[in-house]
Design a protein around this motif. Structure first.
Motif: not given
Length: 352
Positions: A308-315
């Motif tokens: 249930g959580f959206a985090a920002r990809r770093g690549d």
């Protein structure tokens, strides 16, 4: 200092992570609970005057007064991102350099207008701190964020000002500076740094991503060049009204209070992250987000989505890879839920 020969998706942004609307958003760095009711009312009232063409003079004057600058040093833009496009189109530069990791649109805009862009890659082992000596003397355009997205590092104003050279333009993206209590390293009000261009956004603190409003602060001749590259009436009346309102003493006081809250909430997040041996947060975060390194962060991010959580990809950020993610600072209740989900995601990935 490589040119842009890799496969980073420079046009990827955090909003892509939350388009289904069903996830708790830790991917976009817009303050939650915004815009506030008083600002929504100002914007709504402006709809009564939509029959008239936009007139940006009052908003421009308000921005100038907020930073103690003359109006001819201010240009209102359809979000700070538009300013990067204007800079790429209007400036005649031969050797542009972008300091990474940072917001990718400056490089994307330069590339899209035919420029060959060189990168100065700050190193994780140095805490992603600026090394002014890494910028080549022959660079005639240097772009850097402060505090930098995604690292949340706040560079000393003196170090950035020290990048100035005869014939060089130094562009500083201060989109998140108003989220730093007291704005101690701001350059927006400075007129003594040759070639300085400072960009600000009203998107993050005031929740106006859908309205598109920001501004550039620069010497009058640079402002004139950027203005010539803009289309007619580039900023809508509601956006102009919002800009003027956000420069009021009431708004500035509210923003300052919000920055203090973010600092406390960020400390809570960082303390919770320190409990995980597998996770390393970039030290000294000063923005409303934190950059994290962990093995197989791309897989952890996918597990978090399932929880249930959206985090920002770093690549997608030059200088980072699949082992990095960025998370926005939220209230303590949301952070505690996220930390529980992160524990589950790390356990799941470690067991695969």
């Amino acid at each position: 200092m490589p040119a842009h020969t890799d496969s980073h998706d420079l046009h990827h942004h955090g909003d892509a992570e939350v388009r289904d609307g069903r996830l708790t958003d830790l991917a976009v760095n817009v303050r939650t609970g915004t815009p506030p009711a008083w600002l929504r009312e100002h914007i709504a009232d402006s709809l009564l005057s939509l029959a008239a063409y936009p007139d940006g003079r009052a908003a421009r004057a308000a921005v100038a007064a907020r930073h103690g600058l003359p109006m001819e040093r201010v240009l209102l833009t359809a979000g700070a991102a538009e300013a990067f496009v204007l800079l790429a189109r209007a400036l005649r530069v031969r050797r542009p350099v972008v300091v990474h990791p940072q917001f990718t649109e400056p490089e994307a805009a330069l590339r899209d207008t035919g420029h060959t862009v060189e990168r100065v890659l700050l190193r994780a082992e140095d805490g992603f701190r600026l090394d002014p000596g890494a910028v080549p003397d022959s660079a005639d355009l240097v772009v850097i964020g402060n505090p930098t997205n995604p690292t949340s590092v706040l560079h000393p104003a003196a170090a950035i000002a020290g990048l100035a050279r005869p014939g060089r333009i130094v562009v500083v993206d201060e989109a998140f500076m108003d989220a730093v209590p007291g704005e101690p390293e701001e350059l927006a009000s400075r007129t003594d740094v040759p070639g300085l261009v400072v960009l600000r956004s009203l998107t993050k603190t005031w929740g106006l991503a859908g309205l598109r409003i920001g501004y550039a602060l620069a010497p009058p001749e640079t402002i004139a060049s950027l203005e010539r590259a803009q289309p007619l009436w580039p900023v809508s009346t509601p956006a102009l009204v919002a800009a003027e309102a956000c420069m009021s003493p009431r708004a500035l006081a509210e923003a300052a209070e919000a920055a203090e809250v973010v600092a406390k909430d960020r400390a809570h997040l960082v303390a919770g992250l320190a409990e995980f041996d597998e996770v390393r947060a970039v030290a000294g975060a000063e923005g409303p987000f934190v950059l994290l390194r962990m093995a197989r962060a791309d897989e952890v991010r996918k597990r978090l989505r399932g929880l249930g959580f959206a985090a920002r990809r770093g690549d997608t950020f030059p200088g980072l890879d699949r082992h990095w993610i960025r998370v926005a600072v939220r209230d303590r209740t949301t952070t505690n839920r996220f930390l529980q989900a992160l524990d589950q995601a790390l356990t799941a990935v470690g067991g695969t």
